[in-house]
Design an enzyme around this catalytic site. Sequence first.
Site, mmCIF file in Angstrom:
data_model
loop_
_atom_site.group_PDB
_atom_site.id
_atom_site.type_symbol
_atom_site.label_atom_id
_atom_site.label_comp_id
_atom_site.label_asym_id
_atom_site.label_seq_id
_atom_site.Cartn_x
_atom_site.Cartn_y
_atom_site.Cartn_z
ATOM 1 N N GLY A 10 0.808 -1.223 0.000
ATOM 2 C CA GLY A 10 0.000 0.000 0.000
ATOM 3 C C GLY A 10 0.830 1.256 0.000
ATOM 4 O O GLY A 10 0.673 2.130 0.853
ATOM 5 N N GLY A 13 -0.150 4.923 0.885
ATOM 6 C CA GLY A 13 -0.704 5.234 2.197
ATOM 7 C C GLY A 13 0.194 6.119 3.044
ATOM 8 O O GLY A 13 1.424 6.104 2.915
ATOM 9 N N LEU A 65 -5.141 -5.905 -3.247
ATOM 10 C CA LEU A 65 -5.548 -6.830 -2.188
ATOM 11 C C LEU A 65 -6.705 -7.729 -2.606
ATOM 12 O O LEU A 65 -6.917 -8.786 -2.014
ATOM 13 C CB LEU A 65 -5.956 -6.056 -0.936
ATOM 14 N N SER A 86 -4.874 -1.581 3.421
ATOM 15 C CA SER A 86 -6.154 -2.021 3.970
ATOM 16 C C SER A 86 -7.215 -1.016 3.563
ATOM 17 O O SER A 86 -6.904 0.157 3.351
ATOM 18 C CB SER A 86 -6.088 -2.108 5.498
ATOM 19 N N TYR A 158 -15.779 0.068 10.033
ATOM 20 C CA TYR A 158 -14.323 0.155 9.856
ATOM 21 C C TYR A 158 -13.617 -0.559 11.005
ATOM 22 O O TYR A 158 -12.675 -1.328 10.809
ATOM 23 C CB TYR A 158 -13.896 1.622 9.786
ATOM 24 N N LYS A 162 -11.249 -3.992 10.939
ATOM 25 C CA LYS A 162 -9.883 -4.067 11.471
ATOM 26 C C LYS A 162 -9.758 -5.189 12.496
ATOM 27 O O LYS A 162 -8.740 -5.887 12.552
ATOM 28 C CB LYS A 162 -9.479 -2.732 12.112
ATOM 29 N N PRO A 187 -2.119 1.527 16.037
ATOM 30 C CA PRO A 187 -2.056 2.959 16.339
ATOM 31 C C PRO A 187 -3.414 3.541 16.711
ATOM 32 O O PRO A 187 -4.457 3.085 16.241
ATOM 33 C CB PRO A 187 -1.568 3.584 15.020
ATOM 34 N N VAL A 190 -3.559 8.797 13.978
ATOM 35 C CA VAL A 190 -2.194 9.038 13.503
ATOM 36 C C VAL A 190 -2.085 10.461 12.960
ATOM 37 O O VAL A 190 -2.746 10.832 11.988
ATOM 38 C CB VAL A 190 -1.790 8.008 12.433
ATOM 39 N N SER A 202 -7.531 10.291 9.715
ATOM 40 C CA SER A 202 -7.382 10.967 11.008
ATOM 41 C C SER A 202 -6.960 12.424 10.835
ATOM 42 O O SER A 202 -7.319 13.286 11.649
ATOM 43 C CB SER A 202 -6.344 10.241 11.865
#
Length: 342
Positions: A10, A13, A65, A86, A158, A162, A187, A190, A202
């Site tokens: 990824g 990201g 993915l 993800s 979400y 996870k 985390p 972030v 975030s």
Amino acid sequence: MANERVLVTGGTGFIAQHCMVALIERGFTVRTTVRTLSRETEVRDHLRTAGVDAGDRLSFIRADLSEDAGWADAVAGCAYVVHGASPTPSGDQVTEADWVRPAVDGNLRVLRAARGAGVKRVVLTSAFGAIGAGHKASHRRPFDETDWSDISGNVWLYQKSKTLAERAAWEFIAGEGQGMELAAVNPTAVMGPVLGADYSHSIRLIKNLLEGQQGVPRINSGFVDVRDVADLHVRAMLDPAAAGERFVATAGESLWIADVARILRERVGPAAARVTSKVLPNWIVRMAAKSNPAMRSTLPLLGMDLNVTAAKAERLLGWKPRSREDAIVATAESLIRLGLVS
């Protein structure tokens, strides 16, 4: 150890790019996956913004993915995998399956490929959402790595994705890992230096505050700088003590969003003039959520104490994060510097 190749999934990201910076600075060669190779220039530009001209220490391969194609080539010759790719909140997810299936299947696809290539250890980027969601107010605080989100409770999809994706990874290692090691990094929100216009969800919290949103919901969260999250990934990748362990990444105690607003006003100066710390009553947030899907996801979090401790990472791996205040300020300053605040 340096000069070994690490696959970082990824590559577009936010966390993944800071992981690449940390790895290249430590002498590793990095391969990263992207869903379209046309984004290579963008990723390299972002790394330069972080002070790293990757050159031939970084290569790209197309892998998605949702498909098997490309993953065997992606992991070939890699000693380690940092798996951060993800599904994230994009607005495209409608059903539970839209969230859960890509997260679970994607993790298993990467783990199978890594096992087949003889990878030593996979470091999974999980989330606090796999630890602290769905619990009653009576559940002990602070949360730690022994906690798992209660997905039978009131949780955002979400967070459910996870949780199920991380559980599937641990089950795979236990049943089919054939000696390959796994560590997970979980985390909280972030923060830290944004490298371009594509950043983690975030970060929108800080952007919205700087752009003068009319009030803040009564929501609590931990905060951590992305550079420290990347450092923890590298420590979890290399330290023998990290095998088979989960590590919360957070800096200090959690904060209410109103506290975040006050930090911005105190530390960022005139650029934070539009920031308000006015707390919206819960009933107003619930009413607004009826017509705002993005706000609907916050409803299970209203008034919940989400304090969590990173004592395990600090004790076991010697991890020392920046303060939560510095992480928040670094976010704002980078958004302003890059012209990303309206």
